[in-house]
Design a protein around this motif. Structure first.
Motif, mmCIF file in Angstrom:
data_model
loop_
_atom_site.group_PDB
_atom_site.id
_atom_site.type_symbol
_atom_site.label_atom_id
_atom_site.label_comp_id
_atom_site.label_asym_id
_atom_site.label_seq_id
_atom_site.Cartn_x
_atom_site.Cartn_y
_atom_site.Cartn_z
ATOM 1 N N ASN A 469 0.826 -1.213 0.000
ATOM 2 C CA ASN A 469 0.000 0.000 0.000
ATOM 3 C C ASN A 469 0.865 1.269 0.000
ATOM 4 O OD1 ASN A 469 0.892 0.111 2.619
ATOM 5 N ND2 ASN A 469 -1.113 -0.115 3.577
ATOM 6 N N GLY A 470 2.164 1.087 -0.168
ATOM 7 C CA GLY A 470 3.038 2.253 -0.302
ATOM 8 C C GLY A 470 3.178 3.101 0.959
ATOM 9 N N HIS A 471 2.783 2.528 2.081
ATOM 10 C CA HIS A 471 2.825 3.282 3.345
ATOM 11 C C HIS A 471 3.279 2.380 4.499
ATOM 12 C CE1 HIS A 471 -0.018 6.007 1.251
ATOM 13 N NE2 HIS A 471 0.399 6.925 2.117
ATOM 14 N N GLY A 473 1.489 1.472 6.931
ATOM 15 C CA GLY A 473 0.033 1.607 6.949
ATOM 16 C C GLY A 473 -0.564 1.850 8.324
ATOM 17 N N MET A 474 -0.109 1.098 9.333
ATOM 18 C CA MET A 474 -0.724 1.259 10.653
ATOM 19 C C MET A 474 -0.371 2.617 11.248
ATOM 20 S SD MET A 474 -2.814 -0.182 12.695
ATOM 21 C CE MET A 474 -2.930 -1.965 12.887
ATOM 22 N N VAL A 475 0.845 3.065 10.982
ATOM 23 C CA VAL A 475 1.237 4.380 11.506
ATOM 24 C C VAL A 475 0.419 5.470 10.786
ATOM 25 C CG1 VAL A 475 3.170 5.917 12.008
ATOM 26 C CG2 VAL A 475 3.539 3.450 11.918
ATOM 27 N N ARG A 476 0.255 5.279 9.468
ATOM 28 C CA ARG A 476 -0.570 6.220 8.715
ATOM 29 C C ARG A 476 -1.983 6.276 9.289
ATOM 30 N NH1 ARG A 476 -4.343 7.471 5.706
ATOM 31 N NH2 ARG A 476 -5.214 5.427 6.173
ATOM 32 N N GLN A 477 -2.513 5.080 9.629
ATOM 33 C CA GLN A 477 -3.870 5.014 10.203
ATOM 34 C C GLN A 477 -3.956 5.805 11.506
ATOM 35 O OE1 GLN A 477 -5.644 1.089 10.331
ATOM 36 N NE2 GLN A 477 -7.000 1.594 12.037
ATOM 37 N N TRP A 478 -2.963 5.652 12.349
ATOM 38 C CA TRP A 478 -2.972 6.375 13.635
ATOM 39 C C TRP A 478 -2.837 7.881 13.408
ATOM 40 C CZ3 TRP A 478 -2.034 4.400 19.038
ATOM 41 C CH2 TRP A 478 -2.428 3.058 19.143
ATOM 42 N N GLN A 479 -1.993 8.246 12.421
ATOM 43 C CA GLN A 479 -1.857 9.683 12.149
ATOM 44 C C GLN A 479 -3.184 10.239 11.621
ATOM 45 O OE1 GLN A 479 1.656 10.138 9.664
ATOM 46 N NE2 GLN A 479 3.032 9.985 11.433
ATOM 47 N N MET A 492 5.812 5.893 1.374
ATOM 48 C CA MET A 492 7.082 5.296 0.962
ATOM 49 C C MET A 492 7.356 5.416 -0.527
ATOM 50 S SD MET A 492 7.683 2.069 3.419
ATOM 51 C CE MET A 492 6.426 1.106 2.655
ATOM 52 N N GLY A 493 6.392 5.942 -1.282
ATOM 53 C CA GLY A 493 6.643 6.105 -2.710
ATOM 54 C C GLY A 493 6.702 4.764 -3.434
ATOM 55 N N ASP A 494 7.288 4.761 -4.607
ATOM 56 C CA ASP A 494 7.209 3.582 -5.471
ATOM 57 C C ASP A 494 8.439 2.679 -5.382
ATOM 58 O OD1 ASP A 494 4.778 4.406 -6.373
ATOM 59 O OD2 ASP A 494 5.631 5.596 -8.012
ATOM 60 N N GLN A 537 -0.952 -4.837 -5.321
ATOM 61 C CA GLN A 537 -1.138 -3.395 -5.146
ATOM 62 C C GLN A 537 -2.541 -3.159 -4.580
ATOM 63 O OE1 GLN A 537 1.087 -0.878 -7.403
ATOM 64 N NE2 GLN A 537 2.525 -2.460 -6.774
ATOM 65 N N VAL A 538 -2.578 -2.880 -3.289
ATOM 66 C CA VAL A 538 -3.878 -2.720 -2.620
ATOM 67 C C VAL A 538 -4.175 -1.230 -2.412
ATOM 68 C CG1 VAL A 538 -3.667 -4.944 -1.433
ATOM 69 C CG2 VAL A 538 -2.889 -2.855 -0.284
ATOM 70 N N SER A 539 -5.419 -0.954 -1.967
ATOM 71 C CA SER A 539 -5.809 0.423 -1.634
ATOM 72 C C SER A 539 -4.776 1.028 -0.701
ATOM 73 C CB SER A 539 -7.155 0.436 -0.918
ATOM 74 O OG SER A 539 -8.036 -0.504 -1.466
ATOM 75 N N LYS A 540 -4.445 2.284 -0.945
ATOM 76 C CA LYS A 540 -3.334 2.873 -0.189
ATOM 77 C C LYS A 540 -3.729 3.376 1.185
ATOM 78 C CE LYS A 540 -0.349 4.181 -4.060
ATOM 79 N NZ LYS A 540 0.609 3.105 -3.789
#
Lengths: 559, 183
Positions: A469-471, A473-479, A492-494, A537-540
């Motif tokens: 998901n290019g992230h 992810g869990m940290v992104r979710q908390w943010q 994290m980009g490509d 490649q899943v939803s970001k």
């Protein structure tokens, strides 16, 4: 006999067939002995990878996992794996080289006080001071690692001592450890008391964890729960110990558990905790955890009992022994199952109202939950799944319905990114006939991607399904949820191109970005010769729900 | 209730044991006399956030075994959890949570106090009351050795402090169980 050869003899006597590790200066004598050893040495590409592989080996097989590293940086690279093994009670022995005894304490080249560094993260450790101790300590290390509450044991071997000549005789009987007496059998009076309390409980819940897996007590757990209609929930470490498709299964509990499991804990009048340790990811806000419940706590480690939640009926003992006795005592009481009817009515109502679910895409987009469901179908629910830590781990815990113990291998306590790939390598070595899939997060996988080489060179055909998901992810979710959407360093980009990276290491690499092709792509990956990676490649920006926010109570679940 | 009786246990009758005792505890540990054992114990305390009030280490009648006596505040720390964690250390052989009324415990302390000519007699008088010994003397100071319970040493400190306490060294308590009268 040279002490390093005696070390290998001792490993052989312990039944060791595979070890993982990396050679270096201080363990040259040991590696010279390994040259002739009967066990197979699997060269990792980073000591952390060797350590996690040893853990995966142990978790998949129940046998002691072994990893080697040289002194200094080799040994410090093991630290994450040792800590991981400590937090998840994994039977492991780590054998590190140390600089020559005349150099110890002089800041010699590649010297680090590894025994000191690892003191808080080992079950026990030995610094060899006499070459005759080497085989003795190996036997003691195996005994300590594998009995009682399992855990990591470190043996630090100075280079000169491993070259010394010693008389070696195979060890007989148990090692002499006067201060080590792990408990085994549970106290029958306490077990009777628990049976009687249970027979009187109107809203009981069985809450079990990784201790069931370690004690090989899955059959006993099922027998106990089905001796009446007792609802069962498991921690992330326990998944598989009670089959997920079962009628009495409430789902996983805790931060990303099901509402049903968490609400059942919140409303229970009696909780039987077995081989579980009331981690903060389970309890949430401690003062509001299961406020109506009395607790029976069964654990082989007395220090876990009443550590976080005071137990009303403490039982110290091996889960398998205690469960067998508890079932017998409980059956003898002939409790009236009808007393649980109202409780089950309530549980069924929660299950109907709050099933696990997600909003699927209407186009080609692959939702991460869909990916786990596809993975379940493509592997027919039979694969050994390893994971790292984060969203993908929680989605796997929710949507891959584990049906047997040792099928789910993840980093629960320490939450180690990068655990999954080396653990899969270890698991595949231990269980060559099983399909072993590493469900990886893209943040995690890149941290250990050098281990692609280990699988390629040793021809260990693991499969990686990368949830990309290019992230983080869990940290992104908390943010997003708790830090006002201020996304700080989570994208994290490509990079890297995973297909090319896999191919560069000699793997088969494939990519899928269309959900209509996903299952076929997964099957092709599973069918590919040798190790293979599928970059999915899943939803970001999908979030993992439901969720108990950190420090909140079960009834405050969101999503 | 006797084991095996058909009655059931009422959940409301079940009680969990209290974690905090609210008093000082003296733990007496027998440990293997091996390198690093004290580091394991000290590390356990710091990692788990347990605060040691006093700590004394010394040999026993067995050269392979050392005794560690430590005191902890049971109002702050769950002693049961402390002892259970200590038991997990492979080098710890035995732990005794000493019962206060069945235990003899002693601490030794050295005090160096200002003792100019005009105050000296009073300090020497205190020392006599406390059955303390004067072990060193100079023109302006006295060094006094006191042995006793740690309350007694606290009390002695309060007496001499107004005279000018230059330096103090305390050993921490050591303890041993009282014999039963028939032993």
């Amino acid at each position: 006999m040279r002490a390093a050869d005696a070390l290998c003899e001792a490993l052989k006597a312990e039944g060791v067939e595979h070890v993982f590790g990396i050679p270096g200066g201080a363990n040259l004598p040991t590696y010279d002995a390994i040259y002739d050893a009967e066990f197979t040495h699997i060269q990792a590409r980073h000591e952390q990878g060797a350590g996690h592989a040893a853990e995966g080996y142990a978790k998949a097989s129940g046998r002691v996992g072994v990893a080697f590293a040289t002194s200094g940086p080799g040994a410090t690279n093991l630290v994450t794996a040792i800590t991981d093994a400590m937090l998840d009670s994994v039977p492991t022995v780590f054998i590190t080289g140390q600089v020559r005894t005349d150099l110890i304490g002089t800041d010699g080249f590649q010297e680090a006080d590894v025994t000191g560094i690892t003191l808080p993260i080992v079950k026990h450790s030995f610094l060899v001071t006499d070459p005759r101790q080497i085989p003795e300590y190996i036997h003691a290390a195996f005994h300590i690692a594998s009995t009682g509450r399992p855990g990591p044991v470190l043996v630090d071997v100075p280079q000169d001592l491993s070259r010394a000549d010693i008389e070696y005789e195979p060890a007989e009987g148990r090692p002499n450890l006067p201060g080590y007496k792990p408990p085994t059998e549970g106290n029958i009076k306490q077990i009777r008391l628990a049976a009687k309390a249970l027979a009187n409980a109107q809203r009981p819940v069985v809450y079990a964890g990784g201790g069931i897996v370690n004690a090989d007590a899955s059959a006993e757990l099922i027998e106990f729960a089905t001796s009446d209609k007792l609802p069962v929930t498991l921690t992330v470490m326990g998944l598989g110990a009670f089959p997920a498709p079962h009628d009495q299964w409430l789902g996983m509990l805790g931060m990303h558990g099901t509402r049903t499991a968490n609400y059942a804990m919140d409303n229970a009048d009696l909780i039987l905790a077995i081989g579980a340790r009331f981690d903060d990811r389970i309890t949430g806000k401690l003062s509001e955890f299961a406020p109506r419940a009395k607790f029976v706590h069964v654990d082989i480690d007395p220090a876990e009992i009443s550590k976080n939640v005071p137990a009303h009926i403490p039982i110290v003992g091996d889960a398998r022994d205690v469960l067998a006795k508890l079932t017998r005592e409980y059956r003898a009481l002939k409790a009236d199952s009808a007393r649980l009817d109202d409780w089950w009515k309530q549980i069924r109502a929660w299950q109907a109202e709050y099933p696990l679910g997600y909003e699927d895409s209407s186009d080609s987009e692959i939702k991460p939950q869909f990916m786990i469901e596809a993975m379940y179908e493509a592997t027919e629910g039979e694969a050994i799944i390893t994971s790292d830590v984060g969203q993908h781990q929680m989605w796997a815990a929710q949507y891959y319905h584990f049906s047997r113990p040792r099928q789910w291998i993840n980093s629960g306590g320490l939450g180690t990114m990068g655990f999954g790939l080396p653990a899969a390598i270890g698991a595949k070595v231990a269980r060559p006939d099983d399909t072993v899939v590493c469900l990886a997060g893209d943040g995690s996988l890149v941290m250990v991607c050098q281990e692609f080489a280990t699988a390629a060179v040793h021809d260990i055909p693991v499969k990686v399904f990368l949830m990309n998901n290019g992230h983080f992810g869990m940290v992104r979710q908390w943010q997003e949820l708790f830090w006002d959407g201020r996304y700080s360093s989570v994208e994290m980009g490509d990079s890297p191109d995973w297909v090319k990276l896999a191919e560069a290491f000699g793997w088969t690499g494939m990519r899928c970005a269309d959900k209509r092709q996903l299952k076929d792509a997964m099957r092709a990956t599973l069918d590919a010769e040798g190790p293979a990676l599928l970059d999915v490649q899943v939803s970001k920006t999908e979030n993992c729900f439901p969720m108990i926010p950190a420090g909140a109570a079960a009834r405050d679940m969101v999503g | 209730m006797e084991a095996g009786t058909p009655e059931l246990v009422k959940l409301e009758d079940l009680e969990a044991s209290r974690a905090l005792t609210g008093r000082k505890h003296v733990l007496s540990l027998l440990v293997e006399n091996k390198p690093g054992v004290l580091a394991r114990i000290a590390g356990l305390f710091s990692r788990r956030g347990f605060n040691i009030d006093t700590l004394a280490v010394g040999p026993t009648d067995d050269p392979d075994v050392s005794r560690i006596t430590l005191t902890l505040d049971g109002a702050v720390h769950p002693i049961d959890q402390v002892t259970k964690q200590l038991h997990k250390l492979v080098n710890v052989l035995k732990i005794r949570d000493m019962e206060p009324d069945q235990t003899i415990s002693r601490e030794m302390a050295l005090f160096r106090v200002q003792a100019a000519v005009d105050g000296r007699a009073e300090i020497m008088h205190f020392a006599e009351i406390f059955r303390a010994k004067i072990v060193d003397v100079s023109r302006r100071t006295l060094t006094i050795e006191v042995t006793g319970s740690n309350d007694k040493i606290d009390a002695f400190e309060r007496m001499v402090r107004p005279h000018g306490l230059i330096e103090m060294a305390r050993t921490g308590e050591v303890a041993i169980a009282r014999s039963r009268p028939d032993q």
